[in-house]
Design a protein around this motif. Structure first.
Motif, PDB file in Angstrom:
ATOM      1  N   ASP A 197       0.875  -1.254  -0.022  1.00 58.02           N
ATOM      2  CA  ASP A 197      -0.051  -0.098  -0.119  1.00 58.02           C
ATOM      3  C   ASP A 197       0.690   1.428  -0.025  1.00 58.02           C
ATOM      4  O   ASP A 197       0.392   2.287   0.624  1.00 58.02           O
ATOM      5  N   GLN A 251       0.829   4.098  -1.944  1.00 58.71           N
ATOM      6  CA  GLN A 251       0.035   4.608  -3.112  1.00 58.71           C
ATOM      7  C   GLN A 251       0.230   5.849  -3.146  1.00 58.71           C
ATOM      8  O   GLN A 251       0.654   6.741  -2.345  1.00 58.71           O
ATOM      9  N   GLN A 309      -1.907  -3.284  -3.578  1.00 55.90           N
ATOM     10  CA  GLN A 309      -2.626  -2.269  -3.770  1.00 55.90           C
ATOM     11  C   GLN A 309      -3.979  -2.313  -3.255  1.00 55.90           C
ATOM     12  O   GLN A 309      -4.746  -3.237  -3.511  1.00 55.90           O
ATOM     13  N   CYS A 317      -9.194   5.016  -1.281  1.00 50.24           N
ATOM     14  CA  CYS A 317      -8.552   3.941  -2.290  1.00 50.24           C
ATOM     15  C   CYS A 317      -9.475   3.436  -3.471  1.00 50.24           C
ATOM     16  O   CYS A 317      -9.920   2.374  -3.650  1.00 50.24           O
ATOM     17  N   THR A 377      -5.309   6.579  -6.009  1.00 48.59           N
ATOM     18  CA  THR A 377      -5.344   5.108  -5.642  1.00 48.59           C
ATOM     19  C   THR A 377      -4.266   4.442  -6.209  1.00 48.59           C
ATOM     20  O   THR A 377      -3.777   2.973  -5.757  1.00 48.59           O
ATOM     21  N   LEU A 404      -0.705   2.796  -7.605  1.00 48.04           N
ATOM     22  CA  LEU A 404       0.576   2.772  -6.857  1.00 48.04           C
ATOM     23  C   LEU A 404       1.462   3.859  -6.919  1.00 48.04           C
ATOM     24  O   LEU A 404       1.470   4.488  -8.161  1.00 48.04           O
TER      25      LEU A 404
END
Length: 158
Positions: free
Chosen positions: A22, A24, A67, A89, A96, A98
């Protein structure tokens, strides 16, 4: 008497994979209020994660990026909204994505999308790791108090 001084062990045992959880784009957008509160030293943790990613590449350790992503109609949210987190997300939000530049994501890296805190719950991560013959996981990420934690404890229903 056993001489243990001469026996060398590898730093990483088994067949490892680096799991990057995560990191992001939303984390790198200036905002007064975040949908997910950041732990202190977020930037420092991400910088250290990048060092781990670069080192893994140097020794051919597979890298799996995770992700978090949810449908824009909110149908797939679980317990994520029960606490201090707001809606986040969404698949229709560019934030959202990466953080590919920050993490050094490359073609050929693995990507697993998830809809819960754990990267194992409802994803193909276990199948991917079996295919790669991985038996040792190295975990890193931006929010270690939530998604990295729950991925480390894979059989909780989160």
């Amino acid at each position: 008497m056993t001489d243990t001084g001469n026996s060398k062990r590898r730093l990483i045992e088994g067949r490892p994979a680096l799991i990057v959880i995560d990191i992001q784009q939303s984390a790198f957008v200036e905002k007064e209020v975040r949908s997910i509160p950041h732990m202190p030293d977020y930037a420092g943790r991400v910088a250290r994660a990048r060092i781990a990613i670069d080192r893994a590449r140097e020794v051919d350790i597979p890298i799996v990026f995770i992700q978090e992503i949810h449908r824009a109609d909110l149908v797939d949210f679980g317990r994520e909204l029960d606490g201090s987190e707001d809606i986040h997300c969404l698949d229709n939000n560019p934030e959202t994505a990466l953080a590919k530049e920050v993490t050094g994501f490359r073609d050929g890296d693995y990507l697993v999308q998830k809809r819960r805190y754990s990267a194992f719950y409802g994803t193909d991560l276990e199948i991917l790791l079996r295919g790669l013959r991985v038996d040792t996981l190295l975990l890193t990420g931006g929010l270690t108090d939530v998604c990295v934690h729950y991925t480390f404890v894979p059989h909780l229903r989160c």
